[in-house]
Design a protein around this motif. Structure first.
Motif, PDB file in Angstrom:
ATOM      1  N   ILE A 142     -19.995  46.746  64.021  1.00 39.43           N
ATOM      2  CA  ILE A 142     -20.942  45.901  65.022  1.00 39.43           C
ATOM      3  C   ILE A 142     -20.130  44.803  65.450  1.00 39.43           C
ATOM      4  CG2 ILE A 142     -23.249  44.652  65.075  1.00 39.43           C
ATOM      5  CD1 ILE A 142     -24.148  46.720  63.250  1.00 39.43           C
ATOM      6  N   LEU A 143     -19.983  44.528  66.673  1.00 41.70           N
ATOM      7  CA  LEU A 143     -19.551  43.201  67.279  1.00 41.70           C
ATOM      8  C   LEU A 143     -20.393  42.583  68.145  1.00 41.70           C
ATOM      9  CD1 LEU A 143     -16.443  42.196  67.244  1.00 41.70           C
ATOM     10  CD2 LEU A 143     -16.264  43.142  69.657  1.00 41.70           C
ATOM     11  N   PHE A 144     -20.441  41.144  67.948  1.00 41.79           N
ATOM     12  CA  PHE A 144     -21.421  40.367  68.589  1.00 41.79           C
ATOM     13  C   PHE A 144     -20.736  39.011  68.868  1.00 41.79           C
ATOM     14  CE2 PHE A 144     -21.895  40.270  63.951  1.00 41.79           C
ATOM     15  CZ  PHE A 144     -21.755  38.524  63.724  1.00 41.79           C
ATOM     16  N   VAL A 145     -21.444  38.206  69.782  1.00 45.27           N
ATOM     17  CA  VAL A 145     -21.132  36.889  70.268  1.00 45.27           C
ATOM     18  C   VAL A 145     -21.740  35.766  69.501  1.00 45.27           C
ATOM     19  CG1 VAL A 145     -21.211  35.208  72.103  1.00 45.27           C
ATOM     20  CG2 VAL A 145     -20.705  37.608  72.588  1.00 45.27           C
ATOM     21  N   GLU A 146     -21.120  34.851  68.719  1.00 43.98           N
ATOM     22  CA  GLU A 146     -21.671  33.867  67.983  1.00 43.98           C
ATOM     23  C   GLU A 146     -21.296  32.629  68.146  1.00 43.98           C
ATOM     24  OE1 GLU A 146     -20.915  34.302  63.698  1.00 43.98           O
ATOM     25  OE2 GLU A 146     -18.808  34.328  64.127  1.00 43.98           O
ATOM     26  N   GLY A 147     -22.099  31.278  67.851  1.00 49.78           N
ATOM     27  CA  GLY A 147     -21.727  30.037  67.967  1.00 49.78           C
ATOM     28  C   GLY A 147     -22.585  29.128  67.601  1.00 49.78           C
ATOM     29  N   SER A 157     -15.682  36.616  60.694  1.00 45.55           N
ATOM     30  CA  SER A 157     -15.551  35.907  61.856  1.00 45.55           C
ATOM     31  C   SER A 157     -14.200  36.592  62.483  1.00 45.55           C
ATOM     32  CB  SER A 157     -15.162  34.503  61.617  1.00 45.55           C
ATOM     33  OG  SER A 157     -14.809  33.729  62.799  1.00 45.55           O
ATOM     34  N   VAL A 158     -14.434  36.789  63.749  1.00 47.80           N
ATOM     35  CA  VAL A 158     -13.406  37.682  64.462  1.00 47.80           C
ATOM     36  C   VAL A 158     -12.404  36.822  65.445  1.00 47.80           C
ATOM     37  CG1 VAL A 158     -12.720  39.591  66.227  1.00 47.80           C
ATOM     38  CG2 VAL A 158     -14.581  39.791  64.391  1.00 47.80           C
ATOM     39  N   THR A 159     -13.003  35.730  66.187  1.00 46.81           N
ATOM     40  CA  THR A 159     -12.278  35.058  67.228  1.00 46.81           C
ATOM     41  C   THR A 159     -12.435  33.428  66.752  1.00 46.81           C
ATOM     42  OG1 THR A 159     -13.707  34.982  68.703  1.00 46.81           O
ATOM     43  CG2 THR A 159     -12.037  36.744  68.559  1.00 46.81           C
ATOM     44  N   SER A 160     -11.596  32.850  67.081  1.00 50.30           N
ATOM     45  CA  SER A 160     -12.053  31.313  67.121  1.00 50.30           C
ATOM     46  C   SER A 160     -12.163  30.781  68.438  1.00 50.30           C
ATOM     47  CB  SER A 160     -10.656  30.478  66.378  1.00 50.30           C
ATOM     48  OG  SER A 160      -9.530  30.675  67.299  1.00 50.30           O
ATOM     49  N   ALA A 161     -12.519  29.146  68.178  1.00 45.31           N
ATOM     50  CA  ALA A 161     -12.755  28.418  69.723  1.00 45.31           C
ATOM     51  C   ALA A 161     -11.585  28.384  70.279  1.00 45.31           C
ATOM     52  CB  ALA A 161     -13.442  27.232  69.306  1.00 45.31           C
ATOM     53  N   LEU A 217     -16.538  35.674  68.762  1.00 44.17           N
ATOM     54  CA  LEU A 217     -16.806  36.852  68.386  1.00 44.17           C
ATOM     55  C   LEU A 217     -17.083  37.219  66.921  1.00 44.17           C
ATOM     56  CD1 LEU A 217     -14.730  39.309  70.621  1.00 44.17           C
ATOM     57  CD2 LEU A 217     -17.002  38.907  70.761  1.00 44.17           C
ATOM     58  N   GLY A 218     -17.894  37.711  66.405  1.00 46.38           N
ATOM     59  CA  GLY A 218     -17.917  38.161  64.784  1.00 46.38           C
ATOM     60  C   GLY A 218     -18.362  39.506  64.667  1.00 46.38           C
ATOM     61  N   HIS A 267     -14.412  37.888  79.035  1.00 44.40           N
ATOM     62  CA  HIS A 267     -13.396  36.797  78.079  1.00 44.40           C
ATOM     63  C   HIS A 267     -13.194  35.827  79.273  1.00 44.40           C
ATOM     64  CE1 HIS A 267     -10.865  34.792  75.604  1.00 44.40           C
ATOM     65  NE2 HIS A 267      -9.934  35.538  76.020  1.00 44.40           N
ATOM     66  N   ARG A 268     -13.118  34.487  78.938  1.00 47.25           N
ATOM     67  CA  ARG A 268     -12.355  33.404  79.778  1.00 47.25           C
ATOM     68  C   ARG A 268     -11.555  32.544  78.716  1.00 47.25           C
ATOM     69  NH1 ARG A 268     -16.017  28.502  82.049  1.00 47.25           N
ATOM     70  NH2 ARG A 268     -15.418  27.455  80.037  1.00 47.25           N
ATOM     71  N   PRO A 269     -10.190  33.009  78.737  1.00 47.64           N
ATOM     72  CA  PRO A 269      -9.286  32.126  78.025  1.00 47.64           C
ATOM     73  C   PRO A 269      -9.312  30.664  78.279  1.00 47.64           C
ATOM     74  CG  PRO A 269      -8.424  34.189  79.043  1.00 47.64           C
ATOM     75  CD  PRO A 269      -9.753  33.927  79.630  1.00 47.64           C
TER      76      PRO A 269
END
Length: 731
Positions: A315-320, A345-349, A331-332, A369-371
């Protein structure tokens, strides 16, 4: 704007489809009419067994291209930064001009935190390898929120045609017919979702529904921060609209998981003092509105949205902690097998912003995605196992969001339902409140506890709320800040059984708060808003118990008895407010000490004390000023700071056990071990020489007033008629 139209014969459509997908087919000599696969391209995005789905998607893409009213975008209008992989199925997505929302960083604002939707001016676009994007919703003023059907042949979306006042749910089939409007509701409908099949024992066949979130209830959230958004469902023809949630919050993206339940995001705010912004959790519910419960582990960042399920079981989701444009964040992930224990936690800020992931069959995901080094959101393919990212499509003039591959996926299990809309009640039960997330030693073994059930009465406009809680400390007609916008009435109160079990019959389709109270009537623990659907029996193992626990092999005593009936008619349900119930006690007993030149805090001055007897208007004016002093906290502190300093406030709305005014009346600190250091603070009892004593009923009145929100004046809310009659167009 220049427009290209593709006109192809049937054979040309098929040939175009094969070319678009990088599929090289040839006829065999024995069977001139049969097609066989030759080979994939050089890189395999999908396993070979997925060929049938890819071919189906290719045919779908070309039928759309050949349909009247569907146009390809001019090459000068949209240029992919990197085209689709030769073997990636066509993708439908939402495009929004950058200057509408994504070009302005709204990170941290209340709207972005818990209720940010893709804004108006969006459109649905179909992209495929080697071809210009195709606009699917040219006839719409706005379109967003695409959702692909389980068979991959249709899409749901939210849209507004020219002249329409509200967003509605539409379905687009891939047979050349124009989009079909499903909902016909006088309210906004967003974020549609295909549901698994639903059936009842007395129905001849099962049926399918679609779900969506809507502000149809016309209620404000319990925080007074905008309209509540609840989950509704209807049949595919738009009939039989059901309201499924009563959260007093903000429900957003849904996803049907393999067992047929829905996981969805829900913003909630339980404590305005400790956490005025609230949090967004992943919740679960059956597709008929029953069995509402926490779905995902709350660990990680405060807000979790846009969860999706992958065939790999991830299960992948957006978090902050706060969310950015469109509600984007990091992403988490969770494991579907253990969603309450597997947060990662999958990605960092530092990696930029992510939005609206969706699964692909090989375990990777499409994600907006916005790098950090790019000005706009594009569509990327993301591998959560390695962190590898590959740009799929990015037009710098637009933000591309909500990508969905046109591929079939497994149909979740169907669900049966006991909901009976001819009934007006349901049942709540608990096996034993001794099972909880607290150490067992913290509960005195012989303490007699009671269960209090409160009914929520939402308002349709906080400005019309006839009471004021924390955040309304200027004047009675001040604009709301963080104060509550919901009234509470008592459904009832009763003793727990000896094994700490209980069972109660309660009104259906009503938000309910459970409070566990001691013999003084002070709330010890409470739950978020829950509800029962008509004829539902809804139970829990314990009080805030671990969601992975199984029940003990004991028979709950409450289940061997008839349920306690808490079904008084609405006009007979009790409430407590400051003006009617607490203010008379203050005038009679508190001014003995806390008068001008008296003990601190001095609740009134000489002029106010004289005004009390000059008439009802003057009396209520003084009552309001005293009310504000009680909620402001210690006189040496500002109201805001004091309100956040637990143990230093006179009245802590929702928590009588943490309110120093109650400690003063009973002569002891009522905090419990789970309240932390505040449980060690000294209480200041009433000096004996004043000979002021509060009766048990007076202490209970104060405790009930605080635990039900510490309202100034309670009155029938303007929008409460929705509680006694069916919403228009709903069942």
């Amino acid at each position: 704007m220049q427009v290209k139209r593709l006109i192809l014969s049937r054979r040309g459509i098929l040939s175009f489809a094969l070319a678009e997908q990088g599929l090289f087919l040839k006829r065999t000599a024995p069977s001139p009419g049969s097609w066989v696969r030759a080979r994939f391209g050089c890189h395999h995005l999908f396993p070979k067994p997925r060929m049938r789905g890819a071919l189906l998607s290719a045919l779908v893409f070309c039928v759309l291209l050949s349909t009247q009213g569907v146009h390809s975008v001019n090459a000068q209008e949209a240029k992919p930064a990197a085209g689709l992989h030769p073997n990636l199925a066509p993708v439908v997505l939402t495009q929004v001009p950058r200057n509408v929302g994504g070009g302005v960083d709204i990170s941290g604002s209340a709207s972005a935190t818990f209720r940010e939707f893709v804004p108006p001016a969006g459109r649905l676009v179909l992209i495929g390898h080697g071809a210009n994007p195709v606009i699917l919703t040219r006839d719409f003023e706005s379109a967003a929120d695409p959702e692909v059907s389980f068979d991959g042949k249709r899409i749901l979306f939210a849209g507004k045609r020219g002249g329409e006042k509200f967003w509605q749910i539409y379905e687009m089939a891939f047979d050349g017919t124009p989009p079909r409007r499903i909902t016909k509701i006088e309210a906004d409908c967003r974020l549609p979702c295909y549901f698994p099949s639903l059936f009842t024992l007395d129905a001849e066949t099962s049926w399918f529904q679609v779900g969506f979130v809507s502000n149809l209830a016309r209620e404000w959230t319990e925080a007074g921060l905008g309209s509540s958004w609840e989950i509704f469902s209807c049949k595919l023809d738009g009939t039989e609209v059901w309201r499924l949630t009563f959260t007093l919050g903000q429900c957003s993206e849904m996803w049907a998981v393999p067992d047929g339940r829905l996981m969805f995001s829900q913003w909630m705010r339980r404590d305005p003092l400790v956490d005025p912004v609230g949090q967004t959790l992943l919740m679960g519910i059956n597709i008929d509105g029953t069995d509402y419960a926490l779905f995902g582990q709350p660990a990680g960042k405060k807000h979790k949205r846009m969860a999706c399920y992958s065939p790999s079981g991830l299960i992948l989701f957006v978090e902050g902690e706060t969310l950015g444009p469109y509600g984007a964040g990091q992403l988490g992930s969770l494991s579907y097998r253990r969603p309450l224990k597997s947060y990662r936690s999958v990605t960092s800020a530092e990696e930029g912003l992510f939005h609206s992931p969706s699964p692909l069959p090989d375990g990777t995901f499409l994600v907006a995605h916005r790098p950090p080094d790019r000005p706009s959101f594009g569509i990327w393919r993301f591998d959560p196992r390695t962190g590898e990212r590959q740009c799929v499509f990015d037009d710098p003039n637009y933000d591309e969001l909500q990508p969905r591959a046109l591929l079939p996926r497994s149909l979740p299990d169907g669900r049966s339902s006991v909901v009976d809309f001819t009934k007006t009640t349901g049942k709540l039960y608990c096996l034993t409140a001794k099972i909880s997330d607290l150490p067992r030693a913290w509960w005195p073994p012989n303490e007699k506890l009671r269960v209090r059930l409160l009914e929520a009465i939402p308002y349709d406009d906080p400005a019309a709320a006839p009471y004021f809680g924390l955040g309304f400390l200027k004047e009675p007609n001040a604009s709301p800040t963080i104060g509550p916008a919901v009234g509470r009435r008592f459904l009832g109160e009763f003793d727990l059984e000896e094994d700490w079990s209980f069972q109660a019959e309660v009104p259906a389709n009503v938000p309910i708060e459970l409070q566990l109270v001691d013999q003084r009537g002070v709330n010890l623990r409470s739950c978020r808003w829950i509800w029962v659907m008509p004829n539902e029996n809804r139970g829990c193992i314990g009080c805030h118990e671990d969601g992975e626990l199984t029940p003990p092999n004991d028979f709950a005593q409450a289940l061997g008895k008839p349920a306690v009936r808490l079904t008084l008619s609405p006009e007979r349900r009790r409430y407590v407010d400051f003006v009617r119930h607490v203010w008379p006690i203050i005038r009679e007993k508190c001014f003995v000490c806390h008068k001008p030149q008296g003990a601190p805090p001095q609740l009134v001055d000489d002029q106010q004390l004289q005004a009390i007897g000059e008439g009802p208007a003057q009396d209520q004016s003084v009552a309001w000023q005293v009310f504000c002093k009680l909620l402001e906290g210690a006189p040496a502190r500002s109201g805001t700071q004091a309100a956040r300093d637990v143990g230093q406030v006179f009245v802590y709305p929702g928590h009588a056990r943490l309110s120093s005014v109650i400690w003063h009346m009973v002569g002891t600190n009522l905090a419990r071990p789970w309240d932390g250091p505040v449980a060690q603070l000294p209480a200041i009892p009433i000096p004996g020489e004043h000979k002021v004593q509060f009766s048990q009923d007076e202490i209970l009145t104060w405790a009930e007033w605080i635990d039900t929100g510490a309202v100034f004046r309670w009155a029938q809310p303007v929008g409460s008629a929705a509680r006694t009659v069916q919403l228009e167009g709903t069942k």
